[in-house]
Write a protein that holds these residues in place. Structure first.
Motif, PDB file in Angstrom:
ATOM      1  N   ALA A  33       0.871  -1.187   0.000  1.00 39.64           N
ATOM      2  CA  ALA A  33       0.000   0.000   0.000  1.00 39.64           C
ATOM      3  C   ALA A  33       0.900   1.225   0.000  1.00 39.64           C
ATOM      4  CB  ALA A  33      -0.902  -0.011   1.235  1.00 39.64           C
ATOM      5  N   HIS A  34       1.145   1.778  -1.175  1.00 38.53           N
ATOM      6  CA  HIS A  34       2.057   2.921  -1.244  1.00 38.53           C
ATOM      7  C   HIS A  34       1.879   3.742  -2.510  1.00 38.53           C
ATOM      8  CE1 HIS A  34       4.478  -0.486  -3.038  1.00 38.53           C
ATOM      9  NE2 HIS A  34       4.477   0.385  -4.023  1.00 38.53           N
ATOM     10  N   MET A  35       2.368   4.965  -2.417  1.00 40.19           N
ATOM     11  CA  MET A  35       2.348   5.889  -3.559  1.00 40.19           C
ATOM     12  C   MET A  35       3.751   6.031  -4.145  1.00 40.19           C
ATOM     13  SD  MET A  35       0.127   7.972  -5.035  1.00 40.19           S
ATOM     14  CE  MET A  35       0.460   8.846  -6.567  1.00 40.19           C
ATOM     15  N   ASP A  36       4.769   5.836  -3.291  1.00 40.11           N
ATOM     16  CA  ASP A  36       6.156   6.048  -3.713  1.00 40.11           C
ATOM     17  C   ASP A  36       6.977   4.801  -3.411  1.00 40.11           C
ATOM     18  OD1 ASP A  36       6.415   9.240  -4.221  1.00 40.11           O
ATOM     19  OD2 ASP A  36       5.014   8.831  -2.590  1.00 40.11           O
ATOM     20  N   GLY A  37       6.797   3.779  -4.252  1.00 38.23           N
ATOM     21  CA  GLY A  37       7.490   2.519  -3.995  1.00 38.23           C
ATOM     22  C   GLY A  37       8.366   2.084  -5.149  1.00 38.23           C
ATOM     23  N   ASN A  38       8.578   3.014  -6.070  1.00 36.36           N
ATOM     24  CA  ASN A  38       9.278   2.744  -7.325  1.00 36.36           C
ATOM     25  C   ASN A  38      10.788   2.799  -7.056  1.00 36.36           C
ATOM     26  OD1 ASN A  38      10.227   2.849  -9.946  1.00 36.36           O
ATOM     27  ND2 ASN A  38       8.873   4.520 -10.578  1.00 36.36           N
ATOM     28  N   TYR A  39      11.383   1.620  -6.865  1.00 39.69           N
ATOM     29  CA  TYR A  39      12.788   1.584  -6.446  1.00 39.69           C
ATOM     30  C   TYR A  39      13.701   1.981  -7.593  1.00 39.69           C
ATOM     31  CZ  TYR A  39      17.182   0.196  -4.402  1.00 39.69           C
ATOM     32  OH  TYR A  39      18.469   0.228  -3.920  1.00 39.69           O
ATOM     33  N   PHE A  40      14.561   2.948  -7.305  1.00 41.85           N
ATOM     34  CA  PHE A  40      15.551   3.384  -8.290  1.00 41.85           C
ATOM     35  C   PHE A  40      16.937   3.297  -7.695  1.00 41.85           C
ATOM     36  CE2 PHE A  40      18.545   6.314 -10.060  1.00 41.85           C
ATOM     37  CZ  PHE A  40      18.429   6.086 -11.424  1.00 41.85           C
ATOM     38  N   ALA A  41      17.861   2.735  -8.452  1.00 41.81           N
ATOM     39  CA  ALA A  41      19.288   2.847  -8.142  1.00 41.81           C
ATOM     40  C   ALA A  41      19.992   2.892  -9.484  1.00 41.81           C
ATOM     41  CB  ALA A  41      19.765   1.656  -7.320  1.00 41.81           C
ATOM     42  N   ASP A  42      21.144   3.571  -9.536  1.00 40.85           N
ATOM     43  CA  ASP A  42      21.831   3.660 -10.831  1.00 40.85           C
ATOM     44  C   ASP A  42      22.414   2.299 -11.214  1.00 40.85           C
ATOM     45  OD1 ASP A  42      24.267   3.396  -9.472  1.00 40.85           O
ATOM     46  OD2 ASP A  42      24.526   5.560  -9.305  1.00 40.85           O
ATOM     47  N   ASP A  43      22.883   2.195 -12.456  1.00 37.91           N
ATOM     48  CA  ASP A  43      23.317   0.891 -12.982  1.00 37.91           C
ATOM     49  C   ASP A  43      24.422   0.274 -12.132  1.00 37.91           C
ATOM     50  OD1 ASP A  43      21.490   1.250 -14.974  1.00 37.91           O
ATOM     51  OD2 ASP A  43      22.954   1.844 -16.500  1.00 37.91           O
ATOM     52  N   ASP A  44      25.380   1.108 -11.702  1.00 38.38           N
ATOM     53  CA  ASP A  44      26.500   0.580 -10.905  1.00 38.38           C
ATOM     54  C   ASP A  44      25.994   0.014  -9.582  1.00 38.38           C
ATOM     55  OD1 ASP A  44      28.177   1.364 -12.884  1.00 38.38           O
ATOM     56  OD2 ASP A  44      28.939   3.144 -11.848  1.00 38.38           O
ATOM     57  N   THR A  45      25.058   0.743  -8.949  1.00 37.75           N
ATOM     58  CA  THR A  45      24.512   0.284  -7.666  1.00 37.75           C
ATOM     59  C   THR A  45      23.726  -1.012  -7.855  1.00 37.75           C
ATOM     60  OG1 THR A  45      24.373   2.582  -6.974  1.00 37.75           O
ATOM     61  CG2 THR A  45      23.129   0.990  -5.673  1.00 37.75           C
ATOM     62  N   LEU A  46      22.942  -1.081  -8.929  1.00 36.56           N
ATOM     63  CA  LEU A  46      22.166  -2.304  -9.185  1.00 36.56           C
ATOM     64  C   LEU A  46      23.092  -3.493  -9.382  1.00 36.56           C
ATOM     65  CD1 LEU A  46      19.247  -1.301 -11.602  1.00 36.56           C
ATOM     66  CD2 LEU A  46      19.136  -1.815  -9.174  1.00 36.56           C
ATOM     67  N   LYS A  47      24.181  -3.262 -10.112  1.00 38.01           N
ATOM     68  CA  LYS A  47      25.128  -4.357 -10.362  1.00 38.01           C
ATOM     69  C   LYS A  47      25.772  -4.802  -9.042  1.00 38.01           C
ATOM     70  CE  LYS A  47      28.939  -5.895 -13.249  1.00 38.01           C
ATOM     71  NZ  LYS A  47      29.577  -6.576 -12.106  1.00 38.01           N
ATOM     72  N   ARG A  48      26.127  -3.795  -8.225  1.00 40.96           N
ATOM     73  CA  ARG A  48      26.746  -4.141  -6.938  1.00 40.96           C
ATOM     74  C   ARG A  48      25.756  -4.926  -6.068  1.00 40.96           C
ATOM     75  NH1 ARG A  48      27.399   0.696  -4.458  1.00 40.96           N
ATOM     76  NH2 ARG A  48      25.956   0.155  -2.800  1.00 40.96           N
ATOM     77  N   LEU A  49      24.495  -4.477  -6.042  1.00 45.53           N
ATOM     78  CA  LEU A  49      23.469  -5.190  -5.269  1.00 45.53           C
ATOM     79  C   LEU A  49      23.359  -6.634  -5.749  1.00 45.53           C
ATOM     80  CD1 LEU A  49      20.608  -2.519  -5.026  1.00 45.53           C
ATOM     81  CD2 LEU A  49      21.892  -3.494  -3.111  1.00 45.53           C
ATOM     82  N   GLU A  50      23.321  -6.770  -7.061  1.00 48.17           N
ATOM     83  CA  GLU A  50      23.169  -8.099  -7.657  1.00 48.17           C
ATOM     84  C   GLU A  50      24.369  -8.991  -7.306  1.00 48.17           C
ATOM     85  OE1 GLU A  50      20.718 -10.488  -9.045  1.00 48.17           O
ATOM     86  OE2 GLU A  50      20.180  -8.402  -9.415  1.00 48.17           O
ATOM     87  N   ASP A  51      25.560  -8.430  -7.414  1.00 47.25           N
ATOM     88  CA  ASP A  51      26.785  -9.212  -7.211  1.00 47.25           C
ATOM     89  C   ASP A  51      27.019  -9.581  -5.747  1.00 47.25           C
ATOM     90  OD1 ASP A  51      27.203  -8.957  -9.879  1.00 47.25           O
ATOM     91  OD2 ASP A  51      28.812  -7.464  -9.736  1.00 47.25           O
ATOM     92  N   THR A  52      26.425  -8.823  -4.828  1.00 42.90           N
ATOM     93  CA  THR A  52      26.745  -9.034  -3.414  1.00 42.90           C
ATOM     94  C   THR A  52      25.544  -9.538  -2.608  1.00 42.90           C
ATOM     95  OG1 THR A  52      26.206  -6.734  -2.904  1.00 42.90           O
ATOM     96  CG2 THR A  52      28.503  -7.205  -3.438  1.00 42.90           C
ATOM     97  N   GLY A  53      24.520 -10.019  -3.307  1.00 41.35           N
ATOM     98  CA  GLY A  53      23.344 -10.518  -2.596  1.00 41.35           C
ATOM     99  C   GLY A  53      22.569  -9.422  -1.884  1.00 41.35           C
TER     100      GLY A  53
END
Lengths: 229, 80
Positions: free
Chosen positions: A141-161
């Motif tokens: 239940a939200h209005m502002d739930g659209n997660y954004f991170a730049d490409d480098d951050t997304l890659k780091r998130l992906e690579d580090t669990g």
């Protein structure tokens, strides 16, 4: 497990969180007002859902600068686990305790419905009792739930669990239809680098009683209690 | 001293509100609008009279609260 739930002006799910934590741990969490600069000694700090400060400026922006957040940051840096749900997730990103930002839903509409989450990393204190790939259906239940991170951050998130949960369909696949808000890579929740801070947009605390229409959120709280008791 | 802070989304950050405005302008018959990005303007009145000190303070305000530099850029304009 001793826990504290932080209450900001405009929080509205704090009692849901209290009920879920008490059900799982058998202990009543402490409620801590945002102007307090002291926190009791606890094993878990929770930032609940709501619309702190009316979402003025940006969701979570004011609350991230509340007096109590200095102490939350200090504890988080010492490794005390911190969980943020919905507005709590927004506050944790605004406080830079979690990477990325939560933007207006891509549909520009408030989204209130059940979503299915897939556990992406089950090797953390929050998710250790769950299985990777396990699904749970809980409300969002939200209005502002659209997660954004730049490409480098997304890659780091992906690579580090760093990705905790993704929005998926009934078959367990990420699709545009299953993504309620336009989040990049269907991300519903993320961890910090040390996996001691977790934020997610959906509400597992509102799926812990048959009267909620489902109890699939219980496993998350049961696992947290197991890890921290 | 008066100041305006312009907060805009960084390039590459999707702006669904800007897109909706773009569509609405098209529906109203305004042709040739190639892109719309929505931002915020924040007006401030400062007691500070020294421009350099005012700019330094505003910069800190932007970094701490007025803008989220994960997704937004900001520009400071002293208006008197």
């Amino acid at each position: 497990m001793r826990s504290a739930v932080i209450v900001f002006p405009g929080s509205n799910r704090e009692m849901d969180m209290v009920a879920a934590l008490e059900q799982a741990s058998g202990r009543k969490p402490a409620l801590v007002w945002h102007k307090d600069s002291e926190l009791p000694e606890v094993d878990l700090i929770v930032l609940p859902g709501g619309f702190s400060h009316g979402d003025y400026l940006r969701a979570g922006a004011m609350a991230a600068n509340s007096p109590v957040m200095n102490e939350v940051r200090r504890r988080a840096e010492k490794g005390v686990p911190v969980l943020g749900v919905c507005n709590g997730f927004q506050i944790l990103t605004e406080a830079r305790l979690l990477p990325g930002a939560l933007m207006r839903n891509a549909s520009l509409r408030f989204v209130c419905r059940n979503v299915t989450l897939r556990v992406e990393n089950a090797q953390t204190l929050f998710t250790g009792a769950l299985e990777a790939g396990q699904r749970m259906t809980v409300p969002c239940a939200h209005m502002d739930g659209n997660y954004f991170a730049d490409d480098d951050t997304l890659k780091r998130l992906e690579d580090t669990g760093g990705v905790a949960f993704r929005y998926v369909d009934a078959a367990g696949e990420t699709t545009d239809e299953a993504n309620p808000n336009g989040s990049r890579d269907s991300i519903a929740g993320v961890f910090n680098e040390t996996k001691t801070v977790l934020g997610l947009m959906p509400h597992p605390e509102d799926a812990v009683d048959p009267l909620h229409g489902g109890t699939e959120g219980r496993a998350l709280f049961a696992g947290i209690v197991k890890a921290l008791s | 001293m008066k100041a305006k802070v312009h907060v805009t989304l960084k390039p590459g950050v999707l702006d669904p509100q800007g897109k909706a405005i773009h569509h609405a302008l098209g529906a109203l018959g305004f042709a040739g609008v190639e892109a719309v990005r929505q931002g915020k303007v924040i007006e401030l009145e400062l007691a500070e009279t020294d421009r350099a000190r005012a700019e330094a303070a505003l910069d800190e305000m932007c970094r701490k609260l007025l803008a989220n530099t994960v997704i937004e850029n900001y520009a400071i304009e002293l208006t008197d």
